[in-house]
Design a protein around this motif. Structure first.
Motif, PDB file in Angstrom:
ATOM      1  N   THR A 107      44.188  39.164  49.290  1.00 17.55           N
ATOM      2  CA  THR A 107      43.141  39.182  48.267  1.00 17.55           C
ATOM      3  C   THR A 107      41.735  38.999  48.823  1.00 17.55           C
ATOM      4  OG1 THR A 107      43.549  36.816  47.885  1.00 17.55           O
ATOM      5  CG2 THR A 107      44.672  38.382  46.428  1.00 17.55           C
ATOM      6  N   ASP A 109      37.309  37.976  43.776  1.00 13.61           N
ATOM      7  CA  ASP A 109      37.039  37.383  42.478  1.00 13.61           C
ATOM      8  C   ASP A 109      35.784  36.500  42.554  1.00 13.61           C
ATOM      9  OD1 ASP A 109      37.807  34.953  43.669  1.00 13.61           O
ATOM     10  OD2 ASP A 109      39.842  35.045  42.847  1.00 13.61           O
ATOM     11  N   GLN A 110      35.355  36.012  41.395  1.00 12.06           N
ATOM     12  CA  GLN A 110      34.111  35.250  41.338  1.00 12.06           C
ATOM     13  C   GLN A 110      34.175  33.985  42.196  1.00 12.06           C
ATOM     14  OE1 GLN A 110      31.197  36.190  39.397  1.00 12.06           O
ATOM     15  NE2 GLN A 110      30.449  34.779  40.968  1.00 12.06           N
TER      16      GLN A 110
END
Length: 444
Positions: free
Chosen positions: A206, A240-241
């Motif tokens: 990720t 992601d954030q």
């Protein structure tokens, strides 16, 4: 028999490989056998093979030996497009084009030819572009979540020139550049050209291993971090954030520049904010129109912190002054009238459709891909050596990129990157099924 000199052994092997006397795929003597044969120390034999590997002539396979490297497909150098087959399916580069783009180009050139400002296109633009054209790009970037003044935007001849000028002007030889262990090949070439010390960060499914990046920054003086947070090349992730926030916090804590590559970011319709929006004071955002408009357009842009603008302009002046006036006029015209936005929407639909084709053709195989991306990262079986696989595929008329092209350190996974954008969409499924057949036919 006198012992062979280290350099003589390297030169002899290199000449034999380049001349074809040692064909691609030949298994070379073991390190110990080479040491006995040439009456050199084992460490010297190991050094010989290490140098040949660094020259791109051999590849080592743990537990299997050292082989003359097969140079087919894209492995970091420009591949040969001359293959012994009537048709070539190119999965090594993404060169997306729309059906109506030739007509659009003809209309745009006709409009420029009769415009009152045609003469201005023959004059030299200032390095970094004219203020009104930089303003067009700044307006376009609002759609990417970047709110910047036109004065902070510089126009370039493509993303690569933007990266080159940023690294040339904001780093010095010997500086440490943190980069993902698998990353865009162009950054490795630039780091070598500018004498930078590449420091690979391990990657996860990720994103980059931020714990490892933190340890790196604590132990070495990292000058800059090169990142692709949205549609990573080649792994396709979108950070992601939380990971973006942490990456920015690390850069601030260790006083590192961030060089953000947004080449494929347009494909994600709703990503988290870019790193530039989170940390505009230290982020250089670089992108272009090669993937969303046309690969031959060679138009790019860099968004810079204000304190770095003049420094990078000096670098542009040294390089090529930026994008030519005619290209800039075409690109900014298409940005201003919404043409590029329409092409980007077409590309997103096209990429999603191609991913659906790839999922069907490669079902059951170990691959990863973002659902709106032009890339597939395909794992290989233990008996499938990437360079050998690339050669087998080339003989079948399919060009691919091996993992070596993207490796920034010693980590070399058994994998291929498949670029999905170039073959006609109605042929892509057949190409991928043919690729699968070639891989299945390779004996263990």
């Amino acid at each position: 028999m006198r012992p062979s000199s280290y350099k003589a052994v390297v030169d002899e092997f290199a000449a034999s490989i380049r001349s074809g006397r040692l064909p691609a795929g030949t298994r070379l003597p073991t390190h110990r056998a080479l040491a006995r044969e040439r009456r050199v120390a084992l460490a010297t034999a190991t050094r010989v093979y290490a140098e040949l590997a660094a020259m791109g002539l051999v590849v080592g396979e743990p537990g299997r030996g050292t082989f003359v490297r097969v140079r087919s497909g894209y492995d970091g150098l420009e591949p040969s497009r001359s293959l012994p087959v009537p048709r070539v399916a190119d999965l090594s580069f993404n060169q997306p084009l729309g059906e109506d783009q030739s007509d659009r180009l003809r209309r745009a050139l006709r409009a420029l030819s009769v415009s009152g400002g045609a003469e201005a296109l023959l004059r030299q633009d200032p390095p970094g572009g004219r203020p009104h054209e930089r303003a067009v790009v700044a307006t376009y970037l609002l759609g990417r979540g970047i709110d910047t003044a036109p004065a902070n935007v510089l126009l370039t001849s493509g993303t690569q020139q933007g990266l080159d000028c940023v690294l040339r002007s904001l780093t010095r030889p010997g500086d440490v550049l943190a980069v993902d262990a698998l990353s865009y090949p162009g950054v490795r070439l630039l780091a070598s050209a500018h004498g930078l010390d590449l420091a690979p960060t391990p990657v996860t499914a990720t994103g980059p291993d931020l714990d490892a990046l933190d340890r790196l920054c604590r132990t070495r003086p990292v000058r800059a971090i090169y990142a692709m947070p949205t549609l990573h090349n080649p792994l396709g992730w979108v950070l992601d954030q939380e990971r973006r926030d942490r990456l920015v916090a690390l850069a601030r804590a260790h006083d590192c520049l961030i060089i953000e590559d947004g080449t494929y970011a347009f494909l994600d319709p709703s990503p988290p904010p870019p790193l530039q929006a989170l940390s505009p004071e230290r982020t250089c955002y670089v992108a272009g129109l090669s993937k969303n408009a046309a690969p031959g357009l060679r138009f790019g842009f860099a968004v810079l912190p204000g304190r770095h603008v003049e420094t990078v302009i000096r670098s542009l002046r040294l390089a090529a002054w930026g994008a030519p006036g005619l290209i800039t006029a075409l690109a900014t015209g298409w940005l201003a009238d919404g043409t590029v936005a329409g092409w980007e929407e077409d590309r997103r639909r096209d990429a999603a459709a191609r991913q659906n084709i790839a999922r069907a053709a490669l079902a059951g195989m170990p691959f990863t891909a973002h659902p709106v991306s032009y890339m597939v990262w395909l794992g290989l079986e233990p008996h499938q050596r990437p360079d050998h696989v690339a050669a087998q595929l080339a003989r079948a008329g399919i060009l691919v990129s091996t993992a070596d092209a993207f490796a920034t350190g010693p980590y070399r996974p058994r994998a291929l990157r498949l670029a999905l954008a170039t073959p006609p969409r109605n042929e892509l499924g057949t190409v991928l099924r043919n690729l699968r057949d070639v891989l299945d036919a390779i004996p263990p």
